[in-house]
Design an enzyme around this catalytic site. Sequence first.
Site, PDB file in Angstrom:
ATOM      1  N   ASP A 114      69.762  35.450  64.329  1.00 42.95           N
ATOM      2  CA  ASP A 114      70.853  35.525  65.188  1.00 42.95           C
ATOM      3  C   ASP A 114      70.437  35.779  66.450  1.00 42.95           C
ATOM      4  OD1 ASP A 114      72.527  34.931  62.843  1.00 42.95           O
ATOM      5  OD2 ASP A 114      72.904  37.368  62.779  1.00 42.95           O
ATOM      6  N   LYS A 115      71.522  35.495  67.557  1.00 41.96           N
ATOM      7  CA  LYS A 115      71.207  35.660  68.973  1.00 41.96           C
ATOM      8  C   LYS A 115      70.747  36.945  69.262  1.00 41.96           C
ATOM      9  CE  LYS A 115      73.681  35.234  73.488  1.00 41.96           C
ATOM     10  NZ  LYS A 115      74.881  34.921  73.958  1.00 41.96           N
TER      11      LYS A 115
END
Length: 294
Positions: A137-138
């Site tokens: 995930d970011k």
Amino acid sequence: MKLLSVSQASTGHRLDQYLHEAIPEHSRSFLQRLIAEKRVTVNGRPAKASHKMQVGEEVAVTIPPPKPLENLPEAIPLEVLFEDADIIVVNKPPGLVVHPAAGNKEHTLVNALLHHCRGQLAGIGGVERPGIVHRLDKGTSGCIVVAKTDAAHKSLVEQFKGRGVKKIYRAVCRGKFAKPTGRIETLIGRSEHDRKKMSTRVTRGRPAVTDYRVLKQHADWALVELTLHTGRTHQIRVHMTHLGHPLIGDAVYGKKSEVARPLLHAYKLGFTHPVTGKFVEFTAPIPADFKPYE
């Protein structure tokens, strides 16, 4: 151009199957595309993918140079944990998106790798690009492996799919754990109430398994080590919320806090090297925003 001669053992095999066995460094879909583009001839003539091979037939395969990716290289600093001709392992910083998508065409890990690996990418599926085999995930930091060749990409994809990859994370979770270790086994699927979220409260989903071990317990938070046995979207964030211990900084599955991102770090990553066949393991240093919780 590759020139091949069909042996007795391959008699009766479809052309696309034969090529997949004879040129394993390329994916079957890529080889099927070459056949469709008439870049593969049998005894001097283009042939269909369904052509049944006969002993002694001569096969010629023209493999074009990889096409450049539309995305542009960017000189984004990378912390490289390991690199050779086949793979690169990076300690991804929090806030960096892995792959370009709608709304994130630039400033991604792929853009950074296109710059860092310029001239070294053999082409994944005929395109000169880094081979993304898993994502973070970011907001998640830590180890991520990327393929630099079609053969390495194929091997790593199979290892992730076959659960042959060791994935250990560190997270800071809210609350006090009743047990110092445990296993969480649930289904995970798209939330029936919020399609942007994943959930364990689903009638249809995919099996997800996470082991946890509390490394340090304080009055209202815990530093936890987590081992993933599956790779579902948002698995750790969803499982820890399911357990009643959402990650600090996770405003999606928990609550807002002064921390800018979910405190989740891909600490260790282990897999079989696609070329050497040796099991290799890498550790990403703990990021600065974890320091207050160590």
